[in-house]
Design a protein around this motif. Structure first.
Motif, PDB file in Angstrom:
ATOM      1  N   LYS A 110       0.815  -1.213   0.000  1.00 24.27           N
ATOM      2  CA  LYS A 110       0.000   0.000   0.000  1.00 24.27           C
ATOM      3  C   LYS A 110       0.847   1.260   0.000  1.00 24.27           C
ATOM      4  O   LYS A 110       0.395   2.308  -0.404  1.00 24.27           O
ATOM      5  CB  LYS A 110      -0.904   0.010   1.238  1.00 24.27           C
ATOM      6  N   ILE A 111       2.052   1.126   0.497  1.00 17.94           N
ATOM      7  CA  ILE A 111       2.932   2.289   0.587  1.00 17.94           C
ATOM      8  C   ILE A 111       4.122   2.078  -0.338  1.00 17.94           C
ATOM      9  O   ILE A 111       4.739   1.022  -0.328  1.00 17.94           O
ATOM     10  CB  ILE A 111       3.442   2.474   2.029  1.00 17.94           C
ATOM     11  N   ARG A 126       3.669  10.435  -0.133  1.00 15.76           N
ATOM     12  CA  ARG A 126       3.608  11.274   1.054  1.00 15.76           C
ATOM     13  C   ARG A 126       2.708  10.592   2.073  1.00 15.76           C
ATOM     14  O   ARG A 126       1.618  10.147   1.742  1.00 15.76           O
ATOM     15  CB  ARG A 126       3.067  12.670   0.707  1.00 15.76           C
ATOM     16  N   VAL A 127       3.200  10.507   3.297  1.00 18.93           N
ATOM     17  CA  VAL A 127       2.422   9.803   4.312  1.00 18.93           C
ATOM     18  C   VAL A 127       2.282  10.657   5.567  1.00 18.93           C
ATOM     19  O   VAL A 127       3.086  11.539   5.848  1.00 18.93           O
ATOM     20  CB  VAL A 127       3.076   8.446   4.688  1.00 18.93           C
ATOM     21  N   VAL A 172      11.409   1.681   1.387  1.00 18.00           N
ATOM     22  CA  VAL A 172      10.447   0.673   1.842  1.00 18.00           C
ATOM     23  C   VAL A 172      11.197  -0.624   2.058  1.00 18.00           C
ATOM     24  O   VAL A 172      11.979  -1.048   1.210  1.00 18.00           O
ATOM     25  CB  VAL A 172       9.322   0.467   0.800  1.00 18.00           C
ATOM     26  N   LYS A 173      10.977  -1.238   3.218  1.00 21.37           N
ATOM     27  CA  LYS A 173      11.617  -2.511   3.517  1.00 21.37           C
ATOM     28  C   LYS A 173      10.521  -3.554   3.693  1.00 21.37           C
ATOM     29  O   LYS A 173      10.070  -3.813   4.803  1.00 21.37           O
ATOM     30  CB  LYS A 173      12.443  -2.400   4.807  1.00 21.37           C
ATOM     31  N   ARG A 185      -0.286   6.566   7.313  1.00 24.96           N
ATOM     32  CA  ARG A 185      -1.384   6.491   6.373  1.00 24.96           C
ATOM     33  C   ARG A 185      -1.013   7.308   5.144  1.00 24.96           C
ATOM     34  O   ARG A 185      -0.461   8.389   5.261  1.00 24.96           O
ATOM     35  CB  ARG A 185      -2.641   7.042   7.033  1.00 24.96           C
ATOM     36  N   LEU A 186      -1.316   6.772   4.011  1.00 24.31           N
ATOM     37  CA  LEU A 186      -0.987   7.441   2.757  1.00 24.31           C
ATOM     38  C   LEU A 186      -1.796   8.722   2.602  1.00 24.31           C
ATOM     39  O   LEU A 186      -2.987   8.750   2.905  1.00 24.31           O
ATOM     40  CB  LEU A 186      -1.292   6.494   1.597  1.00 24.31           C
TER      41      LEU A 186
END
Ligand SMILES: [Zn+2]
Length: 104
Positions: free
Chosen positions: A4-5, A10-11, A28-29, A70-71
């Motif tokens: 989702k991310i 931007r979050v 992102v991991k 949250r996005l």
């Protein structure tokens, strides 16, 4: 796990020390379920001088669990819940559950 991310999203941080902060996703991991967000969870590290680097205090973001953010929808600019849908050409894209806009 559906992603989702993504990088450069931007979050908004909704949990933890930096709750309320907004930043761009730097990394992102997926295996750890963690992301690195610009300006969030910044830790200071004391670094020894090396031949190619100065010593001193370095500020660096550390990873946070991706469920703590949250996005922010680029279309309505709100912290959105994200769903997935398929386009006519078969591509899977994310969409904003608030304004229904496709995000990818
Ligand atoms: Zn939206």
């Amino acid at each position: 796990m559906a992603q989702k991310i993504k990088r450069h999203d931007r979050v908004l941080v909704i949990k933890g020390r930096d709750r309320g902060k907004v930043g761009a996703v730097l990394q992102v991991k997926p295996r750890e379920g963690r992301i690195v967000v610009e300006g969030v969870q910044v830790v200071r590290r004391h670094v020894r001088p090396r031949p190619n680097r100065q010593g001193g205090i370095v500020e660096r973001e550390s990873p946070i669990p991706w469920c703590n953010v949250r996005l922010i929808c680029p279309s309505c600019n709100k912290a959105a819940r994200v769903g997935f849908r398929f386009l006519e050409d078969g591509r899977k894209v994310r969409y904003c559950k608030k304004c229904q806009a496709n995000i990818d």
